[in-house]
Design a protein around this motif. Structure first.
Motif, PDB file in Angstrom:
ATOM      1  N   TRP A   1    -112.525  50.855 -24.607  1.00  0.00           N
ATOM      2  CA  TRP A   1    -112.552  51.099 -26.051  1.00  0.00           C
ATOM      3  C   TRP A   1    -112.746  49.767 -26.768  1.00  0.00           C
ATOM      4  CZ3 TRP A   1    -111.274  55.998 -28.354  1.00  0.00           C
ATOM      5  CH2 TRP A   1    -110.970  57.000 -27.424  1.00  0.00           C
ATOM      6  N   PHE A   2    -113.724  49.722 -27.660  1.00  0.00           N
ATOM      7  CA  PHE A   2    -114.022  48.491 -28.384  1.00  0.00           C
ATOM      8  C   PHE A   2    -113.865  48.717 -29.890  1.00  0.00           C
ATOM      9  CE2 PHE A   2    -116.890  48.512 -24.620  1.00  0.00           C
ATOM     10  CZ  PHE A   2    -116.246  47.509 -23.907  1.00  0.00           C
ATOM     11  N   PHE A   3    -113.077  47.851 -30.528  1.00  0.00           N
ATOM     12  CA  PHE A   3    -112.892  47.870 -31.980  1.00  0.00           C
ATOM     13  C   PHE A   3    -113.112  46.441 -32.481  1.00  0.00           C
ATOM     14  CE2 PHE A   3    -110.277  51.291 -30.264  1.00  0.00           C
ATOM     15  CZ  PHE A   3    -110.672  52.381 -31.050  1.00  0.00           C
ATOM     16  N   PRO A   4    -114.344  46.012 -32.616  1.00  0.00           N
ATOM     17  CA  PRO A   4    -114.618  44.600 -32.916  1.00  0.00           C
ATOM     18  C   PRO A   4    -114.067  44.111 -34.243  1.00  0.00           C
ATOM     19  CG  PRO A   4    -116.617  45.934 -33.098  1.00  0.00           C
ATOM     20  CD  PRO A   4    -115.586  46.795 -32.447  1.00  0.00           C
ATOM     21  N   ARG A   5    -113.849  45.012 -35.202  1.00  0.00           N
ATOM     22  CA  ARG A   5    -113.310  44.601 -36.492  1.00  0.00           C
ATOM     23  C   ARG A   5    -111.812  44.885 -36.601  1.00  0.00           C
ATOM     24  NH1 ARG A   5    -118.165  47.196 -39.431  1.00  0.00           N
ATOM     25  NH2 ARG A   5    -116.646  48.717 -40.214  1.00  0.00           N
ATOM     26  N   GLY A   6    -111.211  45.410 -35.537  1.00  0.00           N
ATOM     27  CA  GLY A   6    -109.792  45.708 -35.555  1.00  0.00           C
ATOM     28  C   GLY A   6    -109.436  46.991 -36.272  1.00  0.00           C
ATOM     29  N   GLU A   7    -110.419  47.784 -36.683  1.00  0.00           N
ATOM     30  CA  GLU A   7    -110.172  49.055 -37.357  1.00  0.00           C
ATOM     31  C   GLU A   7    -110.246  50.175 -36.328  1.00  0.00           C
ATOM     32  OE1 GLU A   7    -112.276  49.069 -41.485  1.00  0.00           O
ATOM     33  OE2 GLU A   7    -113.505  47.838 -40.137  1.00  0.00           O
ATOM     34  N   THR A   8    -109.209  51.002 -36.272  1.00  0.00           N
ATOM     35  CA  THR A   8    -109.144  52.035 -35.240  1.00  0.00           C
ATOM     36  C   THR A   8    -109.427  53.440 -35.756  1.00  0.00           C
ATOM     37  OG1 THR A   8    -106.751  52.270 -35.574  1.00  0.00           O
ATOM     38  CG2 THR A   8    -107.499  50.710 -33.875  1.00  0.00           C
TER      39      THR A   8
ATOM     40  N   LEU B   1    -115.407  55.362 -39.168  1.00  0.00           N
ATOM     41  CA  LEU B   1    -116.674  55.934 -38.743  1.00  0.00           C
ATOM     42  C   LEU B   1    -117.799  54.928 -38.966  1.00  0.00           C
ATOM     43  CD1 LEU B   1    -116.381  59.549 -40.219  1.00  0.00           C
ATOM     44  CD2 LEU B   1    -115.725  58.734 -37.950  1.00  0.00           C
ATOM     45  N   TRP B   2    -118.877  55.118 -38.239  1.00  0.00           N
ATOM     46  CA  TRP B   2    -120.039  54.230 -38.333  1.00  0.00           C
ATOM     47  C   TRP B   2    -120.923  54.702 -39.480  1.00  0.00           C
ATOM     48  CZ3 TRP B   2    -124.298  53.669 -33.996  1.00  0.00           C
ATOM     49  CH2 TRP B   2    -125.090  52.546 -34.274  1.00  0.00           C
ATOM     50  N   MET B   3    -120.619  54.301 -40.679  1.00  0.00           N
ATOM     51  CA  MET B   3    -121.306  54.793 -41.859  1.00  0.00           C
ATOM     52  C   MET B   3    -122.560  53.993 -42.211  1.00  0.00           C
ATOM     53  SD  MET B   3    -119.625  57.448 -42.513  1.00  0.00           S
ATOM     54  CE  MET B   3    -120.450  57.902 -44.026  1.00  0.00           C
TER      55      MET B   3
ATOM     56  N   PRO C   1    -128.408  52.794 -38.895  1.00  0.00           N
ATOM     57  CA  PRO C   1    -128.354  52.493 -37.473  1.00  0.00           C
ATOM     58  C   PRO C   1    -128.280  51.013 -37.106  1.00  0.00           C
ATOM     59  CG  PRO C   1    -130.624  52.753 -38.130  1.00  0.00           C
ATOM     60  CD  PRO C   1    -129.797  52.915 -39.379  1.00  0.00           C
ATOM     61  N   ASP C   2    -128.449  50.100 -38.059  1.00  0.00           N
ATOM     62  CA  ASP C   2    -128.671  48.709 -37.686  1.00  0.00           C
ATOM     63  C   ASP C   2    -127.419  47.851 -37.642  1.00  0.00           C
ATOM     64  OD1 ASP C   2    -131.514  49.050 -37.470  1.00  0.00           O
ATOM     65  OD2 ASP C   2    -131.606  49.076 -39.654  1.00  0.00           O
ATOM     66  N   ALA C   3    -126.423  48.149 -38.459  1.00  0.00           N
ATOM     67  CA  ALA C   3    -125.201  47.338 -38.443  1.00  0.00           C
ATOM     68  C   ALA C   3    -124.387  47.649 -37.187  1.00  0.00           C
ATOM     69  CB  ALA C   3    -124.368  47.618 -39.688  1.00  0.00           C
ATOM     70  N   PRO C   4    -123.723  46.653 -36.611  1.00  0.00           N
ATOM     71  CA  PRO C   4    -122.915  46.892 -35.411  1.00  0.00           C
ATOM     72  C   PRO C   4    -121.842  47.951 -35.672  1.00  0.00           C
ATOM     73  CG  PRO C   4    -123.200  44.550 -35.781  1.00  0.00           C
ATOM     74  CD  PRO C   4    -123.723  45.240 -37.011  1.00  0.00           C
ATOM     75  N   PRO C   5    -121.675  48.911 -34.777  1.00  0.00           N
ATOM     76  CA  PRO C   5    -120.657  49.949 -34.986  1.00  0.00           C
ATOM     77  C   PRO C   5    -119.249  49.368 -34.916  1.00  0.00           C
ATOM     78  CG  PRO C   5    -121.637  50.144 -32.804  1.00  0.00           C
ATOM     79  CD  PRO C   5    -122.444  49.127 -33.541  1.00  0.00           C
TER      80      PRO C   5
ATOM     81  N   THR D   1    -130.782  53.283 -33.571  1.00  0.00           N
ATOM     82  CA  THR D   1    -129.377  53.561 -33.261  1.00  0.00           C
ATOM     83  C   THR D   1    -129.073  53.239 -31.810  1.00  0.00           C
ATOM     84  OG1 THR D   1    -129.293  55.328 -34.924  1.00  0.00           O
ATOM     85  CG2 THR D   1    -127.594  55.339 -33.223  1.00  0.00           C
ATOM     86  N   GLU D   2    -129.951  53.679 -30.919  1.00  0.00           N
ATOM     87  CA  GLU D   2    -129.778  53.384 -29.498  1.00  0.00           C
ATOM     88  C   GLU D   2    -129.787  51.884 -29.247  1.00  0.00           C
ATOM     89  OE1 GLU D   2    -132.935  53.667 -26.156  1.00  0.00           O
ATOM     90  OE2 GLU D   2    -131.923  55.625 -26.163  1.00  0.00           O
ATOM     91  N   ALA D   3    -130.700  51.171 -29.892  1.00  0.00           N
ATOM     92  CA  ALA D   3    -130.798  49.728 -29.688  1.00  0.00           C
ATOM     93  C   ALA D   3    -129.525  49.012 -30.149  1.00  0.00           C
ATOM     94  CB  ALA D   3    -132.011  49.187 -30.442  1.00  0.00           C
ATOM     95  N   THR D   4    -128.940  49.457 -31.248  1.00  0.00           N
ATOM     96  CA  THR D   4    -127.718  48.837 -31.753  1.00  0.00           C
ATOM     97  C   THR D   4    -126.545  49.071 -30.811  1.00  0.00           C
ATOM     98  OG1 THR D   4    -128.473  49.126 -34.037  1.00  0.00           O
ATOM     99  CG2 THR D   4    -126.128  48.724 -33.709  1.00  0.00           C
ATOM    100  N   MET D   5    -126.417  50.290 -30.297  1.00  0.00           N
ATOM    101  CA  MET D   5    -125.339  50.584 -29.358  1.00  0.00           C
ATOM    102  C   MET D   5    -125.531  49.831 -28.046  1.00  0.00           C
ATOM    103  SD  MET D   5    -124.795  54.673 -30.116  1.00  0.00           S
ATOM    104  CE  MET D   5    -123.400  54.856 -28.980  1.00  0.00           C
TER     105      MET D   5
END
Length: 227
Positions: free
Chosen positions: A49-56, A59-61, A64-68, A126-130
């Protein structure tokens, strides 16, 4: 799904109660295929499980380009004791990202497969960002990828019939938990409901719902389970 196929059946108040319950979150999946020693490259039987911004609870609003802000990775074939990877050591995994239905709602009005070039480009980005997040955290494992395919919330609707691509079914609100319409035995004679929406979300909820349905048909089920 069962209810949506029976909109002309059952009491009006029962249908209204169910219709008033909101759907849960949707999701994107990237399905991956590997060849090679993926465990040596960092794969494990555990979910990552990855939460790069520390928010648990986010949603990925800005798809598609910003990191989820969240992504989960799971290696299904490693968890399957019966899986034979063969001499080429073939394995599977999936990347999962929570999403809101509104992100893809504009394309939902089109017939299946008719989203057009803009939808195809949206999925590609979207696929490329993920995949970029995956490669950042598993650079050695990324070298073993031989297949990848993105499934969007519209894919969930197509393959499972979930309303608004809500793979967790109904949203777990107080109204949903206390809703008398969500019972194993329905007002329609001979119709019983199972699945996670009857009890609670996820695999344990679906298991308990199945037990409740069986007990609603034959109360002796609980005596058998208790032994």
């Amino acid at each position: 799904m069962t209810y949506s196929c029976l909109t002309k059946k059952g009491p009006a108040d029962w249908k209204a109660d169910i219709r008033g319950l909101p759907a849960s979150i949707a999701h994107f999946n990237v399905f991956l295929g590997f060849e090679g020693d993926i465990e040596a490259a960092g794969a494990t039987k555990a979910n990552h499980w990855f939460f790069p911004r520390g928010e648990t609870d986010v949603l990925w609003m800005d798809t598609p380009d910003a990191p989820p802000p969240h992504m989960t990775m799971s290696f299904g074939s490693l968890k399957n004791a019966a899986h034979d990877p063969g001499p080429r050591q073939k394995h599977t995994a999936q990347l999962l990202r929570w999403e809101d239905w509104s992100i893809v709602a504009d394309w939902a009005v089109h017939p299946e497969g008719a989203g057009g070039d803009d939808y195809t480009e949206f999925k590609r980005r979207t696929e490329a960002t993920m995949m970029a997040m995956f490669k950042e955290r598993f650079p050695e494992l990324a070298k073993h990828v031989v297949y990848k395919n993105l499934a969007a919330p519209l894919s969930t609707v197509s393959f499972t019939g979930h309303n608004h691509g809500a793979f967790y079914g109904l949203d777990v609100t107080p109204e949903r938990v206390m809703c008398d319409a969500l019972r194993a035995k329905t007002p329609i004679p001979g119709l019983y409901l199972a699945g996670q929406d009857v009890a609670s979300p996820g695999i344990p909820g679906a298991l308990w719902a199945g037990m409740l349905v069986a007990a609603s048909v034959d109360s002796g089920v609980f005596r058998i389970i208790r032994g």
